[in-house]
Structures are given as C-alpha cells and as structure tokens.
Design a protein around this motif. Structure first.
Motif, short mmCIF file in Angstrom:
data_model
loop_
_atom_site.label_atom_id
_atom_site.label_comp_id
_atom_site.label_asym_id
_atom_site.label_seq_id
_atom_site.Cartn_x
_atom_site.Cartn_y
_atom_site.Cartn_z
N ALA A 195 -18.83 -3.21 -82.49
CA ALA A 195 -18.90 -4.33 -83.42
C ALA A 195 -20.30 -4.57 -83.94
N GLN A 196 -21.28 -4.47 -83.09
CA GLN A 196 -22.65 -4.76 -83.50
C GLN A 196 -23.11 -3.79 -84.59
N MET A 197 -22.84 -2.52 -84.40
CA MET A 197 -23.25 -1.53 -85.39
C MET A 197 -22.52 -1.73 -86.71
N ALA A 198 -21.22 -1.99 -86.64
CA ALA A 198 -20.43 -2.18 -87.86
C ALA A 198 -20.89 -3.41 -88.63
N GLN A 200 -23.78 -4.69 -88.72
CA GLN A 200 -25.12 -4.51 -89.29
C GLN A 200 -25.08 -3.88 -90.68
N ILE A 201 -24.01 -3.16 -91.00
CA ILE A 201 -23.94 -2.53 -92.33
C ILE A 201 -22.89 -3.18 -93.22
N ALA A 202 -21.98 -3.97 -92.65
CA ALA A 202 -20.88 -4.55 -93.42
C ALA A 202 -21.33 -5.79 -94.19
N HIS A 203 -20.62 -6.05 -95.29
CA HIS A 203 -20.81 -7.30 -96.01
C HIS A 203 -19.93 -8.40 -95.41
N ARG A 204 -18.69 -8.06 -95.10
CA ARG A 204 -17.75 -9.00 -94.51
C ARG A 204 -16.99 -8.30 -93.39
N ALA A 205 -16.31 -9.11 -92.57
CA ALA A 205 -15.56 -8.52 -91.47
C ALA A 205 -14.35 -9.39 -91.13
N TYR A 206 -13.35 -8.72 -90.59
CA TYR A 206 -12.16 -9.36 -90.05
C TYR A 206 -12.05 -8.99 -88.58
N VAL A 207 -11.56 -9.93 -87.77
CA VAL A 207 -11.32 -9.66 -86.35
C VAL A 207 -9.82 -9.70 -86.12
N LEU A 208 -9.31 -8.60 -85.57
CA LEU A 208 -7.88 -8.46 -85.31
C LEU A 208 -7.65 -8.58 -83.82
N GLU A 209 -6.69 -9.42 -83.44
CA GLU A 209 -6.38 -9.63 -82.03
C GLU A 209 -4.86 -9.68 -81.87
N ASN A 210 -4.34 -8.77 -81.06
CA ASN A 210 -2.89 -8.71 -80.81
C ASN A 210 -2.08 -8.70 -82.10
N ASP A 217 -15.15 -13.59 -91.91
CA ASP A 217 -16.36 -14.26 -92.38
C ASP A 217 -17.33 -13.21 -92.87
N ASN A 218 -18.45 -13.66 -93.42
CA ASN A 218 -19.54 -12.75 -93.73
C ASN A 218 -20.02 -12.09 -92.44
N ALA A 219 -20.42 -10.84 -92.55
CA ALA A 219 -20.79 -10.09 -91.35
C ALA A 219 -21.93 -10.73 -90.58
N ASP A 220 -22.94 -11.23 -91.30
CA ASP A 220 -24.08 -11.80 -90.59
C ASP A 220 -23.69 -13.09 -89.86
N GLN A 221 -22.75 -13.85 -90.40
CA GLN A 221 -22.28 -15.07 -89.73
C GLN A 221 -21.57 -14.72 -88.42
N LEU A 222 -20.74 -13.70 -88.47
CA LEU A 222 -20.03 -13.28 -87.26
C LEU A 222 -21.01 -12.72 -86.23
N LEU A 223 -21.97 -11.94 -86.69
CA LEU A 223 -22.92 -11.32 -85.77
C LEU A 223 -23.80 -12.35 -85.08
N VAL A 228 -18.46 -16.34 -81.30
CA VAL A 228 -17.77 -15.14 -81.75
C VAL A 228 -18.21 -13.93 -80.94
N ARG A 229 -19.51 -13.82 -80.71
CA ARG A 229 -20.05 -12.70 -79.95
C ARG A 229 -19.43 -12.61 -78.57
N GLU A 230 -19.27 -13.73 -77.92
CA GLU A 230 -18.76 -13.75 -76.56
C GLU A 230 -17.23 -13.60 -76.52
N ALA A 231 -16.54 -14.31 -77.42
CA ALA A 231 -15.09 -14.37 -77.33
C ALA A 231 -14.41 -13.15 -77.91
N TYR A 232 -14.97 -12.59 -79.00
CA TYR A 232 -14.24 -11.55 -79.73
C TYR A 232 -14.96 -10.20 -79.81
N LEU A 233 -16.27 -10.23 -79.78
CA LEU A 233 -17.00 -8.99 -80.05
C LEU A 233 -17.60 -8.33 -78.81
N GLY A 234 -17.54 -9.01 -77.68
CA GLY A 234 -18.03 -8.42 -76.45
C GLY A 234 -19.50 -8.13 -76.45
N LEU A 235 -20.27 -8.98 -77.15
CA LEU A 235 -21.72 -8.74 -77.25
C LEU A 235 -22.46 -9.74 -76.38
#
Length: 235
Positions: A195-198, A200-210, A217-223, A228-235
């Motif tokens: 997630a972190q690498m993606a 860093q280059i994306a403009h926007r992102a979606y998180v898919l769960e089950n 949201d915008n990629a930088d907002q999610l990052l 979000v980092r703790e709950a969905y991205l494992g960062l």
C-alpha cells in the motif's frame, strides 16, 4: 475514462464483489488496495471480461463493455499485466513482446513500439533472444509490462506488480509506472498489497475489504491518515 458502477460478482453461488463502484479518470493513476482475498484481482478480471458480473455496469470512455468478449478488450485500449506475469516460458522475450501487438493497429506500429519499449527497459533489450522462463522475477515483470505496452493501451491494469520482487526492483517498477503516466499520459489502475508504495505514485485510491469498497480518497490523504494506516493498510 473507466467507470465501474455497482458490480456484483459471484463464483458459483458465492458472492465475492458487492456493489463495487470506482472510476479512473483520464491520465490518472488509481490504486485498488486491500488484503489478500479482498476481491482485487476479481475486480480486474471483471473489468477485462474474464469474469462475468451478475449486475452493474462497466464502461470505457462512455462506451459500455457489457457484451464485449475479453479478447476484444485490447483493441479497445485496455491491457492487463496479470498477477504472476503469465509469460510463455518456452518462447523468447521478443516473441512474448510480439504477442502484445497481435491486433492490427498495434501490429502496424510494432517496430516503433518495440524501439520505444527497449529504450525504456535496457535489461529487456539485453534479453531479447533469451527464453522468458530463464529470466529472473524482476526481468519477467519488465517483460510482462512491456508486452502489455506493445498493444499501445489507453488504460493499463496491473495486478500485484511488486509480488515476489526485491525492494530495489519494486522501486524501479513503480518508478516506471509513474514515468509512463507523466511522460506518456497513460492511465493506470494498479492493484497492490504494498500500500505504501502504491499510494506514493497514485493520485487516488480505493480500499477493498471482503468484496466491498470501504474507503476512497486522494492517495496522500489515505497515506497520512493514522486511522487508515493502522486499520486498512497495515502500515
């Protein structure tokens, strides 16, 4: 460019995607993130017609892809780099690349495309006459991306491009994706567990769960969101 509206997808009697909606604008990089088994690859396969949706709609530049078979997607400007690369191991690198130029418009530009791609990937140029199955994982990923680019797509779909690669190769692959977007104006939808690498280059992102989109949201907002980092991205 790409519009996915409320698609529901089943494997037999088991539903795996629930009202998934996303859009990818022209010249955007959009990341689709989520854990293993969340439905990311299923989403890409449905977009490309490899899987059939039960309900919903998918369109490219306003044209519905409802009844279009998977083999026609390339001629309409969609190319996919599948998870695991899926090269033909007993064919040379050159032969694998030429498979990407099978439709008439791409074939007419094959020489031009080959020169452009080999300039971008010098390592691929060095391996042109080598059997694809003898390449390293990183080299195979470069060939898989190059094969997709031979079709001159408007939309490039990448499924787990960092899978099984050393960190320095992952960085190189993502630098190339970003360069294609910035310099060539290529629109990209990338599925990625890194997630972190993606982001860093994306403009926007979606998180898919089950099988459901739970965040977008915008990629930088999610990052930069601790929640979000703790709950969905494992960062």
């Amino acid at each position: 460019m790409l519009q996915v509206d409320s698609i529901n997808v089943y494997y037999g009697d088991v539903q795996v995607l629930y009202n998934v909606s996303l859009q990818v604008g022209c010249q955007e990089i959009v990341a689709l993130l989520g854990s293993n088994g969340a439905g990311k690859t299923t989403t890409l396969k449905t977009i490309t017609g490899l899987l059939k949706k039960q309900t919903g709609n998918i369109s490219l530049q306003g044209k519905t892809l409802e009844k279009m078979p998977a083999y026609q997607m390339v001629s309409h400007g969609i190319a996919m780099v599948p998870e695991g690369r899926k090269l033909f191991p007993n064919m040379t690198v050159r032969e694998n690349l030429m498979i990407g130029a099978f439709h008439p418009e791409a074939f007419a530009r094959a020489k031009e495309s080959m020169a452009w791609i080999l300039d971008m990937f010098p390592r691929v140029n060095e391996r042109l006459n080598q059997l694809a199955g003898t390449l390293s994982g990183g080299e195979q990923q470069m060939v898989a991306i190059s094969r997709a680019l031979m079709s001159r797509p408007r939309l490039l779909l990448l499924d787990e491009p960092s899978l099984g690669l050393a960190p320095n190769l992952v960085e190189q692959i993502f630098d190339t994706i970003q360069e294609l977007n910035i310099k060539q104006g290529l629109t990209v939808l990338v599925v990625e567990q890194n997630a972190q690498m993606a982001l860093q280059i994306a403009h926007r992102a979606y998180v898919l769960e089950n099988g459901e989109i739970v965040l977008s949201d915008n990629a930088d907002q999610l990052l930069n969101s601790e929640k979000v980092r703790e709950a969905y991205l494992g960062l």
